[in-house]
Design a protein around this motif. Structure first.
Motif, PDB file in Angstrom:
ATOM      1  N   ARG A   1     -31.658-104.302  24.168  1.00 45.22           N
ATOM      2  CA  ARG A   1     -30.918-104.351  22.824  1.00 45.22           C
ATOM      3  C   ARG A   1     -30.721-102.988  22.284  1.00 45.22           C
ATOM      4  O   ARG A   1     -29.635-102.893  21.606  1.00 45.22           O
ATOM      5  CB  ARG A   1     -32.321-105.022  21.789  1.00 45.22           C
ATOM      6  N   GLN A   2     -31.317-101.922  22.443  1.00 50.99           N
ATOM      7  CA  GLN A   2     -31.139-100.629  21.741  1.00 50.99           C
ATOM      8  C   GLN A   2     -29.919-100.187  22.514  1.00 50.99           C
ATOM      9  O   GLN A   2     -29.328 -99.520  21.997  1.00 50.99           O
ATOM     10  CB  GLN A   2     -32.264 -99.710  21.920  1.00 50.99           C
ATOM     11  N   SER A   3     -30.174-100.288  23.818  1.00 54.58           N
ATOM     12  CA  SER A   3     -28.927 -99.361  24.607  1.00 54.58           C
ATOM     13  C   SER A   3     -27.475-100.243  24.336  1.00 54.58           C
ATOM     14  O   SER A   3     -26.400 -99.200  24.205  1.00 54.58           O
ATOM     15  CB  SER A   3     -29.363 -99.495  26.137  1.00 54.58           C
ATOM     16  N   LEU A   4     -27.577-101.486  24.081  1.00 53.63           N
ATOM     17  CA  LEU A   4     -26.324-102.054  23.728  1.00 53.63           C
ATOM     18  C   LEU A   4     -25.687-101.680  22.509  1.00 53.63           C
ATOM     19  O   LEU A   4     -24.456-101.693  22.200  1.00 53.63           O
ATOM     20  CB  LEU A   4     -26.602-103.666  23.863  1.00 53.63           C
ATOM     21  N   LYS A   5     -26.847-101.568  21.379  1.00 53.82           N
ATOM     22  CA  LYS A   5     -26.411-101.170  20.070  1.00 53.82           C
ATOM     23  C   LYS A   5     -25.934 -99.909  20.131  1.00 53.82           C
ATOM     24  O   LYS A   5     -24.867 -99.708  19.549  1.00 53.82           O
ATOM     25  CB  LYS A   5     -27.679-101.359  19.060  1.00 53.82           C
ATOM     26  N   ILE A   6     -26.578 -98.887  21.067  1.00 52.75           N
ATOM     27  CA  ILE A   6     -26.048 -97.455  20.822  1.00 52.75           C
ATOM     28  C   ILE A   6     -24.739 -97.530  21.489  1.00 52.75           C
ATOM     29  O   ILE A   6     -23.719 -96.670  21.275  1.00 52.75           O
ATOM     30  CB  ILE A   6     -26.871 -96.570  21.687  1.00 52.75           C
ATOM     31  N   LEU A   7     -24.366 -98.300  22.677  1.00 53.99           N
ATOM     32  CA  LEU A   7     -23.120 -98.377  23.506  1.00 53.99           C
ATOM     33  C   LEU A   7     -21.843 -98.578  22.478  1.00 53.99           C
ATOM     34  O   LEU A   7     -21.051 -98.049  22.561  1.00 53.99           O
ATOM     35  CB  LEU A   7     -23.168 -99.486  24.674  1.00 53.99           C
ATOM     36  N   SER A   8     -22.381 -99.349  21.688  1.00 53.28           N
ATOM     37  CA  SER A   8     -21.325 -99.799  20.752  1.00 53.28           C
ATOM     38  C   SER A   8     -20.766 -98.768  19.685  1.00 53.28           C
ATOM     39  O   SER A   8     -19.739 -98.408  19.330  1.00 53.28           O
ATOM     40  CB  SER A   8     -21.758-101.219  19.691  1.00 53.28           C
TER      41      SER A   8
ATOM     42  N   LYS B   1     -29.797 -91.688  20.567  1.00 54.28           N
ATOM     43  CA  LYS B   1     -28.707 -92.125  19.762  1.00 54.28           C
ATOM     44  C   LYS B   1     -28.269 -91.003  19.143  1.00 54.28           C
ATOM     45  O   LYS B   1     -27.098 -91.047  18.937  1.00 54.28           O
ATOM     46  CB  LYS B   1     -29.589 -93.416  18.637  1.00 54.28           C
ATOM     47  N   GLU B   2     -29.002 -89.968  18.435  1.00 50.99           N
ATOM     48  CA  GLU B   2     -28.417 -88.887  17.549  1.00 50.99           C
ATOM     49  C   GLU B   2     -27.568 -87.961  18.526  1.00 50.99           C
ATOM     50  O   GLU B   2     -26.444 -87.689  17.842  1.00 50.99           O
ATOM     51  CB  GLU B   2     -29.630 -88.254  16.988  1.00 50.99           C
ATOM     52  N   LEU B   3     -28.148 -87.918  19.686  1.00 48.36           N
ATOM     53  CA  LEU B   3     -27.299 -87.147  20.704  1.00 48.36           C
ATOM     54  C   LEU B   3     -25.805 -87.455  20.888  1.00 48.36           C
ATOM     55  O   LEU B   3     -24.771 -86.980  21.284  1.00 48.36           O
ATOM     56  CB  LEU B   3     -28.057 -87.005  21.964  1.00 48.36           C
ATOM     57  N   LEU B   4     -25.865 -89.088  21.053  1.00 53.38           N
ATOM     58  CA  LEU B   4     -24.617 -89.592  21.480  1.00 53.38           C
ATOM     59  C   LEU B   4     -23.776 -90.244  20.203  1.00 53.38           C
ATOM     60  O   LEU B   4     -22.672 -90.595  20.540  1.00 53.38           O
ATOM     61  CB  LEU B   4     -24.978 -90.997  22.046  1.00 53.38           C
ATOM     62  N   THR B   5     -24.274 -90.065  19.077  1.00 56.53           N
ATOM     63  CA  THR B   5     -23.292 -90.492  18.038  1.00 56.53           C
ATOM     64  C   THR B   5     -23.097 -89.327  16.868  1.00 56.53           C
ATOM     65  O   THR B   5     -22.441 -89.644  16.249  1.00 56.53           O
ATOM     66  CB  THR B   5     -23.980 -91.850  17.439  1.00 56.53           C
ATOM     67  N   LYS B   6     -23.969 -88.418  16.926  1.00 58.14           N
ATOM     68  CA  LYS B   6     -24.095 -87.390  15.572  1.00 58.14           C
ATOM     69  C   LYS B   6     -22.758 -86.605  15.658  1.00 58.14           C
ATOM     70  O   LYS B   6     -22.091 -86.312  14.881  1.00 58.14           O
ATOM     71  CB  LYS B   6     -25.106 -86.501  15.677  1.00 58.14           C
ATOM     72  N   HIS B   7     -22.266 -85.833  16.862  1.00 56.00           N
ATOM     73  CA  HIS B   7     -21.192 -85.267  16.958  1.00 56.00           C
ATOM     74  C   HIS B   7     -20.104 -85.805  17.879  1.00 56.00           C
ATOM     75  O   HIS B   7     -20.051 -85.598  19.103  1.00 56.00           O
ATOM     76  CB  HIS B   7     -21.452 -83.706  17.194  1.00 56.00           C
ATOM     77  N   GLN B   8     -19.000 -86.339  17.519  1.00 54.12           N
ATOM     78  CA  GLN B   8     -18.363 -87.332  18.202  1.00 54.12           C
ATOM     79  C   GLN B   8     -17.306 -86.552  19.093  1.00 54.12           C
ATOM     80  O   GLN B   8     -17.303 -87.016  20.084  1.00 54.12           O
ATOM     81  CB  GLN B   8     -17.647 -88.069  17.150  1.00 54.12           C
ATOM     82  N   ILE B   9     -17.005 -85.411  18.727  1.00 53.80           N
ATOM     83  CA  ILE B   9     -15.983 -84.506  19.356  1.00 53.80           C
ATOM     84  C   ILE B   9     -16.863 -84.085  20.762  1.00 53.80           C
ATOM     85  O   ILE B   9     -16.433 -84.015  21.765  1.00 53.80           O
ATOM     86  CB  ILE B   9     -15.293 -83.216  18.816  1.00 53.80           C
ATOM     87  N   ALA B  10     -18.075 -83.469  20.474  1.00 56.22           N
ATOM     88  CA  ALA B  10     -18.929 -82.902  21.348  1.00 56.22           C
ATOM     89  C   ALA B  10     -19.351 -84.123  22.528  1.00 56.22           C
ATOM     90  O   ALA B  10     -19.387 -83.946  23.603  1.00 56.22           O
ATOM     91  CB  ALA B  10     -20.233 -82.319  20.825  1.00 56.22           C
ATOM     92  N   VAL B  11     -19.677 -85.401  21.914  1.00 62.20           N
ATOM     93  CA  VAL B  11     -19.958 -86.596  22.915  1.00 62.20           C
ATOM     94  C   VAL B  11     -18.593 -86.722  23.650  1.00 62.20           C
ATOM     95  O   VAL B  11     -18.796 -87.250  24.555  1.00 62.20           O
ATOM     96  CB  VAL B  11     -20.422 -87.572  21.832  1.00 62.20           C
TER      97      VAL B  11
END
Length: 359
Positions: A229-236, A191-201
C-alpha cells in the motif's frame, strides 16, 4: 522568586558547549562498561541537554536570546559537537535523546549571517548521514535517528547525498522491518527522500533507473499489505510529477511493471486496487505503447474489463473524475482488441489520456 537561566549564565553559550562536549566524550567504552560510572555520566549529559533546550527555547518565563542561540550554534560546529551528537546517540538515555531531537531541528534551521552553519558542517562530514541511516537497525534509537534524518532531508544537498549514497539502498530493507513503528518511520523518511526535492530525485532516478526499480518491484510485490500500500502511494507521488515525465515514459513501456500493476488490480484490498489503477491507467493511456504492452493488454482483455467494471471507490463514494478515467481505460482496451494489426507502436496516437490526479 523565579531564577532565570539567562540571568544565571551571562556567558553560557561557549561554556555550555564545552560542558556538553566534555560530558559526551565521557561516554566512552570504559564508561559504558561500568554501570555506576555510566549512570553518573548520563545524568551529566541529561542535565546539559536540558540547559541546551532551555537556551534554544527559553524557560517558559524568558524567551530565548537570539544572540545566545546564534553563538551557541556557531560553537557546536566549531567544537565538533555535531559529530558527538550523532555518534553518541546510541548511548544516550530516553530523555536526553528526546531533547537532542528537539534541539537538532532548531540548530539545523538556525541561520548565522546568511548560512545554515550546522548544515554546512554536515556537508563537510557527510558520513554522519550514513550513520543516522544505519541507526534504523537499532530499534532503541531508530525513531530518534529517523527524526534527525528528516530534518536533514529538508536541505537539498543533504537529501541528494543520501539518495546517491550506498546507504540509501538500506531503506528497501528498513521499510519491511518486523517492528511496525520503525518500519512506518522508515517509510516516511523514504517518502521524503523521493518526493521532497523533485529535481534531485529526477537526476537520481535517471542515473539509477534499472537498479532502483528492480528493488522497488520487490516492495510492490511484497507479501506485506502495508508495504504494498505505502510503496504504491509513494510511486504515484514521485512518478507522476513533471520533472519525472521521462522516467514515467520509460516505466510505462516495461512489460514486467505492467504485469505487476495488473496483479495489484486483483489485490484483496480495495485501497490497493484503486492506487494500482491510477498507475495502470498511464500504461493504457500511453500513446506510444510497444507491441508487447498491446499484446499483454489484449490477451488479458476479458479479465481486465471484469476487474475494471467491478472497481469502485467503495463506501458509497462517488468521484466523477475516477469514473471518467475508468470509462476511458475500458474503451481503450476494447479499442486495442479491434485493431487490424495488433502491435503498432503508435496505435493509440489519437487517444486522449485521462487525468493523473488521484481520487
Amino acid at each position: 522568586m523565579a531564577f532565570s537561566f539567562f540571568k544565571l549564565w551571562p556567558k553560557q553559550a561557549p561554556e555550555l558547549v564545552k560542558c556538553i562536549k566534555k560530558s559526551l566524550i565521557a561516554l566512552d567504552t570504559k564508561t559504558v562498561a561500568e554501570c555506576k560510572v555510566l549512570e553518573k555520566a548520563l545524568e551529566e549529559v541529561e542535565k546539559n541537554f536540558v540547559a541546551m533546550r532551555t537556551m534554544l527555547f527559553g524557560d517558559g518565563i524568558v524567551e530565548p536570546n537570539a544572540n545566545y542561540v546564534s553563538q551557541f550554534t556557531v560553537e557546536v560546529c566549531k567544537e565538533d559537537v555535531i559529530v558527538l551528537f550523532v555518534h553518541k546517540l546510541p548511548f544516550l538515555g530516553w530523555n536526553a535523546r528526546k531533547d537532542l531531537v528537539i534541539c537538532w531541528s532548531v540548530l539545523l534551521r538556525q541561520m548565522v549571517g546568511s548560512t545554515y552553519c550546522c548544515v554546512d558542517y554536515i556537508e563537510n562530514h557527510l558520513e554522519l548521514l550514513d550513520f543516522l541511516v544505519v541507526c534504523y537497525d537499532n530499534k532503541e534509537i531508530a525513531l530518534n535517528s529517523g527524526s534527525m534524518l528528516k530534518v536533514c532531508i529538508k536541505f537539498p544537498t543533504l537529501a541528494k547525498y543520501i539518495l546517491d549514497s550506498t546507504s540509501f539502498e538500506l531503506f528497501f530493507k528498513y521499510v519491511e522491518l518486523p517492528n511496525f513503528d520503525v518500519a512506518s518511520d522508515a517509510f516516511v523518511t523514504f517518502k521524503e527522500l523521493l518526493t521532497k526535492h523533485q529535481i534531485a530525485v529526477s537526476e537520481f532516478l535517471t542515473a539509477h533507473y534499472e537498479e532502483f526499480f528492480k528493488l522497488y518491484e520487490k516492495l510492490l510485490t511484497s507479501a506485506n499489505y502495508v508495504t504494498r500500500r505505502q510503496s504504491l502511494k509513494i510511486l504515484s507521488e514521485f512518478l507522476l510529477v513533471p520533472p519525472n515525465i521521462h522516467i514515467m515514459k520509460r516505466y510505462v513501456v516495461e512489460v514486467r511493471y505492467l504485469q505487476v500493476l495488473m496483479n495489484l488490480l486483483k489485490d484483496s484490498s480495495n485501497i490497493i486496487k484503486i492506487s494500482a489503477f491510477h498507475i495502470f491507467k498511464v500504461f493504457v493511456a500511453n500513446p506510444n505503447k510497444t507491441r508487447e504492452i498491446i499484446f499483454i493488454l489484449t490477451k488479458n482483455q476479458e479479465k481486465l474489463l471484469e476487474l475494471l467494471r467491478n472497481l469502485s471507490l467503495g463506501t458509497g463514494a462517488d468521484d466523477e473524475q475516477f469514473e471518467e478515467d475508468k470509462v476511458f481505460v475500458i474503451r481503450e482496451i476494447q479499442r486495442l482488441s479491434r485493431l487490424p494489426t495488433v502491435g503498432s507502436s503508435s496505435s493509440s496516437t489519437h487517444s486522449v489520456p485521462p487525468s493523473t490526479s488521484k481520487s
